[in-house]
Write a protein that holds these residues in place. Structure first.
Motif, PDB file in Angstrom:
ATOM      1  N   UNK A 111       3.985  69.445   0.375  1.00 44.16           N
ATOM      2  CA  UNK A 111       2.970  68.653  -0.329  1.00 44.16           C
ATOM      3  C   UNK A 111       3.606  67.450  -1.022  1.00 44.16           C
ATOM      4  N   UNK A 112       4.752  67.633  -1.636  1.00 42.08           N
ATOM      5  CA  UNK A 112       5.418  66.516  -2.309  1.00 42.08           C
ATOM      6  C   UNK A 112       5.710  65.383  -1.327  1.00 42.08           C
ATOM      7  N   UNK A 113       6.151  65.739  -0.131  1.00 38.93           N
ATOM      8  CA  UNK A 113       6.426  64.724   0.874  1.00 38.93           C
ATOM      9  C   UNK A 113       5.168  64.052   1.383  1.00 38.93           C
ATOM     10  N   UNK A 114       4.128  64.831   1.593  1.00 36.27           N
ATOM     11  CA  UNK A 114       2.882  64.282   2.129  1.00 36.27           C
ATOM     12  C   UNK A 114       2.228  63.321   1.142  1.00 36.27           C
ATOM     13  N   UNK A 115       2.318  63.609  -0.143  1.00 33.10           N
ATOM     14  CA  UNK A 115       1.618  62.825  -1.167  1.00 33.10           C
ATOM     15  C   UNK A 115       2.532  61.846  -1.894  1.00 33.10           C
ATOM     16  N   UNK A 116       3.702  61.569  -1.366  1.00 35.66           N
ATOM     17  CA  UNK A 116       4.688  60.795  -2.118  1.00 35.66           C
ATOM     18  C   UNK A 116       4.236  59.362  -2.390  1.00 35.66           C
ATOM     19  N   UNK A 117       3.278  58.837  -1.625  1.00 35.74           N
ATOM     20  CA  UNK A 117       2.790  57.476  -1.855  1.00 35.74           C
ATOM     21  C   UNK A 117       1.458  57.436  -2.582  1.00 35.74           C
ATOM     22  N   UNK A 118       0.971  58.589  -3.042  1.00 33.98           N
ATOM     23  CA  UNK A 118      -0.317  58.645  -3.732  1.00 33.98           C
ATOM     24  C   UNK A 118      -0.089  58.455  -5.225  1.00 33.98           C
TER      25      UNK A 118
END
Length: 295
Positions: free
Chosen positions: A200-207
């Motif tokens: 999740x941290x990787x998937x949302x890193x640009x949010x």
């Protein structure tokens, strides 16, 4: 270990974490190799975003109902090859065109790459020859189930291709799982809190700011207008609580929901223990619901 469904036999040797950051690259390469070997024998198309889509067609010219089915892998790995047998079964037994899209993985391609790849695949499927655009379902396993839920939301919000039904198998829905108190790791198999948080941290890193529902469907404020859903999960799955909550929220909003809990089932049970009677029954119910919704 006690607490798991007896149909699964001894689960002590099953891994609690299917992949780790240090083994991710190797695991991706192995899946890609398997996908290349099997995919050579499968019809393939390319979406407007340049992503390959594996296509399975039933007999006859159609128009046929269709299923866009997204593979799992925690948003960080995966390949359509893992869904090859299921896609062939659905095409033959239900008479549906099945599309298995590829999509970008985090952390290299964070949100919204994966959901936009899925949306482009949905647009391709709705316009594909032999497909009835009024009878399209979306679904997936694990991360693919989460993407399918997000895709139903995105299609609604954009007024895009109509989605008639959503079929969510042990879906990865809620980024907040990474910050909640973790269950006992001894009760986990295949996917545990450590890898879940990293994914999740990787998937949302640009949010920046609030996480949108098209990234984490559990953030959905208003379910109105979403298609009916079949949702299933095991009680020994890390995602159990979030899946049960999502099904309840859809139902409370008046969305028809068929929710199935499998007592003592761990994440990935239907693939890892596919010959277990409880797994066969679960998959049969899933396919029966899909057939009823599309036909």
């Amino acid at each position: 270990m006690s607490g798991f469904h007896p149909d699964f036999g001894n689960v002590d040797r099953l891994t609690k974490q299917a992949v780790r950051p240090g083994t991710l690259r190797v695991y991706r390469l192995l899946l890609a190799l398997g996908g290349w070997l099997v995919g050579r024998r499968v019809e393939q198309a390319v979406s407007s975003r340049g992503r390959r889509i594996w296509v399975y067609r039933p007999e006859g010219d159609g128009p046929h109902p269709a299923l866009l089915w997204l593979h799992g892998g925690g948003l960080i790995f995966g390949n359509p090859v893992t869904e090859h047998d299921f896609a062939r079964q659905v095409a033959a037994e239900i008479g549906a065109v099945v599309a298995l899209p590829t999509y970008g993985f985090a952390p290299e391609r964070p949100y919204p790459a994966g959901i936009e790849d899925a949306y482009a695949a949905l647009e391709w499927l709705a316009a594909a020859p032999g497909v009835d655009p009024a009878r399209i379902a979306v679904g997936g396993d694990s991360a693919g189930g989460g993407l399918a839920a997000a895709l139903a939301i995105l299609a609604r919000d954009r007024g895009g291709p109509a989605v008639r039904f959503q079929m969510l198998h042990e879906p990865m829905l809620d980024e907040a799982t990474r910050t909640r108190p973790a269950p006992d790791p001894e009760t986990m198999r295949m996917w545990n809190p450590a890898i879940n948080t990293w994914a999740w941290d990787g998937y949302l890193r640009n949010v920046d700011g609030p996480v949108p529902a098209t990234a984490s469907p559990s953030r959905l404020a208003d379910p109105a207008g979403l298609p009916p859903a079949w949702i299933g999960v095991g009680t020994r799955d890390l995602f159990h609580a979030e899946v049960r909550d999502y099904a309840g929220r859809l139902a409370a909003a008046g969305i028809p929901v068929d929710f199935h809990e499998v007592e003592g089932a761990f994440h990935g049970f239907a693939a890892v223990r596919k010959d277990a009677p409880v797994s066969k029954d679960y998959v049969a119910r899933m396919k029966a619901a899909l057939a009823a919704a599309l036909n």
